[in-house]
Design an enzyme around this catalytic site. Structure first.
Site, mmCIF file in Angstrom:
data_model
loop_
_atom_site.group_PDB
_atom_site.id
_atom_site.type_symbol
_atom_site.label_atom_id
_atom_site.label_comp_id
_atom_site.label_asym_id
_atom_site.label_seq_id
_atom_site.Cartn_x
_atom_site.Cartn_y
_atom_site.Cartn_z
ATOM 1 C CG PHE A 11 23.491 9.653 59.899
ATOM 2 C CD1 PHE A 11 22.450 9.702 60.811
ATOM 3 C CD2 PHE A 11 23.887 10.838 59.301
ATOM 4 C CE1 PHE A 11 21.822 10.897 61.121
ATOM 5 C CE2 PHE A 11 23.272 12.038 59.599
ATOM 6 C CZ PHE A 11 22.236 12.064 60.510
ATOM 7 C CG ASP A 30 30.189 8.775 61.240
ATOM 8 O OD1 ASP A 30 30.458 9.265 62.345
ATOM 9 O OD2 ASP A 30 29.314 9.253 60.485
ATOM 10 C CE1 TYR A 69 25.516 16.559 66.336
ATOM 11 C CE2 TYR A 69 27.249 17.747 65.186
ATOM 12 C CZ TYR A 69 26.186 16.857 65.165
ATOM 13 O OH TYR A 69 25.800 16.261 64.003
ATOM 14 C CE LYS A 70 25.684 12.360 66.631
ATOM 15 N NZ LYS A 70 24.341 12.922 66.496
ATOM 16 N NE ARG A 118 18.797 8.274 68.466
ATOM 17 C CZ ARG A 118 19.616 8.917 67.645
ATOM 18 N NH1 ARG A 118 20.413 8.237 66.849
ATOM 19 N NH2 ARG A 118 19.642 10.235 67.605
#
Length: 416
Positions: free
Chosen positions: A125, A202, A227-228, A376
């Site tokens: 990322f 991560d 938040y995922k 995705r």
């Protein structure tokens, strides 16, 4: 595999997690397959926030601080036990994932004096790579970006070849953000440790979707967002993990008063408190942590192993339908085919991925787009039905069959 809608309905009828869907705010007209970017809102969250706002803040005012001041560690312990496979006192909630990664990266680098190389994955990322580059530049270090297959993820042998006595810290994602490729956390951690390096993992695309078992896998350091799959809401505070045995050896670079021993003594010099709270900085985000506590509690109640099993099954349905319906239209699987090597999202490649994504959104399906040509799909197992996946893929098939996406501008046209 039976690819009929009736078979998907039967899977939902047999799903032991099916009741959790009713505990989220769900618009049944929307097929939401972007839970790997932002999770749905739990039904309990507004009341939890209202309790903080209307009672603790509005009425309690400063008198509410005794219950707020330990929230970062309390919610951290909830994540440790119910989501991360860690011990009490090893997880702290607060700041953003980027800030937490910076803190642990610098602390780990300082713990390896005489080593002048930081390692990261070239396909990781962007923020993670940027932070590694920034710390290296500030300290006169070198960055080694290890190549990775954009679809299959990092090859552990390639990483091992990049490790030597100069490497201080390795920063990697447990689940690749683009493809969903799942790293062998335990094996890679052992390889890096054998080379004398520390790894900061991560867990942003892993926590709440796949077992990470930090203690069992011997992980030293980790960060992740909430938040995922943890459904803490936009901008929700992140978490960091530091193995208990390492905590006293590390000193993070942002010396704030919430990491200070006896903080209300207002002492003249910084002296970090023992334990995980030494990685705190400033006043904790009380409202955000209230929302995280709700989302993390639901994940813990459901059980990460059960969520992972359902996530694999949902992913297998995506792959099977893509093979049957979408492959004739130049759609290719851009994730590992083996479900044991995937997280909870599946990525598909097509030359017009951006246009396809927009056409799906206009038809009530929410995936997301990732460069260069990826769609995705993230069916979060806590609240996504098998029928949701079937219906979304059916609309995907219809868009391709009718050429409905051809009328949408390219991403370049959108940007310019």
């Amino acid at each position: 595999m039976d690819l009929t809608r009736a078979a998907a309905e039967a899977c939902d009828a047999d799903d032991p997690l099916t009741g959790f869907r009713d505990r989220f705010t769900v618009d049944d007209d929307l097929l939401y397959l972007d839970g790997n970017s932002l999770g749905r809102m739990p039904c309990e969250t507004p009341a939890a926030l209202a309790q903080v706002v209307e009672q603790e803040w509005a009425r309690g005012l400063v008198r509410s601080w005794p219950s707020w001041i330990g929230a970062a560690a309390r919610v951290g312990d909830l994540l440790a036990a119910g989501v991360l496979g860690a011990r009490p006192g090893e997880v702290l909630v607060g700041d953003s994932t980027s800030v937490d990664l910076y803190k642990l990266l610098v602390a780990a680098t300082d713990a390896r004096p005489g080593r002048d190389v930081l390692v990261c994955c070239a396909d990781d990322f962007p923020t993670d790579r940027y932070l590694v580059a920034g710390v290296a530049q500030a300290r006169g270090m070198t960055v080694r970006e290890v190549p990775a297959d954009v679809d299959q993820g990092l090859d552990p042998a390639v990483l091992a070849a990049a490790l030597d006595e100069r490497v201080a810290v390795v920063v990697l994602s447990a689940v690749a953000y683009r493809s969903g490729a799942l790293a062998d956390v335990a094996a890679i951690t052992r390889t890096a440790r054998d080379a004398g390096a520390l790894v900061v993992w991560d867990l942003s695309h892993a926590a709440g979707a796949v077992p990470v078992d930090l203690a069992a896998n011997g992980v030293d350091l980790a960060v992740g967002c909430t938040y995922k799959y943890l459904n803490g809401g936009p901008g929700a505070p992140a978490f960091l993990y530091v193995r208990r045995e390492l905590q006293e050896q590390l000193r993070q670079p942002i010396w704030g008063w919430f990491g200070q021993r006896d903080q209300f003594a207002m002492g003249p010099a910084y002296d970090p408190v023992p334990g995980i709270e030494r990685f705190g900085v400033g006043t904790p985000p009380v409202l955000g942590m209230a929302a995280v506590e709700v989302g993390a509690g639901l994940v813990a109640e459901a059980g990460v192993d059960r969520l992972a099993a359902k996530g694999r099954a949902l992913g297998e349905l995506v792959v099977a339908l893509a093979d049957a319906w979408l492959a004739p239209h130049e759609v290719a699987l851009a994730s590992p085919r083996d479900p044991a090597r995937r997280g909870a999202h599946v990525t598909l490649a097509h030359p017009q991925a951006w246009q396809l994504t927009q056409a799906l959104v206009d038809r009530g399906v929410v995936p997301d787009f990732r460069t260069p040509d990826r769609v995705r799909l993230g069916p979060a197992p806590l609240y996504t039905c098998f029928v949701d996946v079937w219906d979304a893929m059916d609309r995907f098939r219809e868009v391709l069959a009718t050429g409905a996406h051809e009328g949408y501008p390219t991403e370049r046209a959108r940007v310019t």
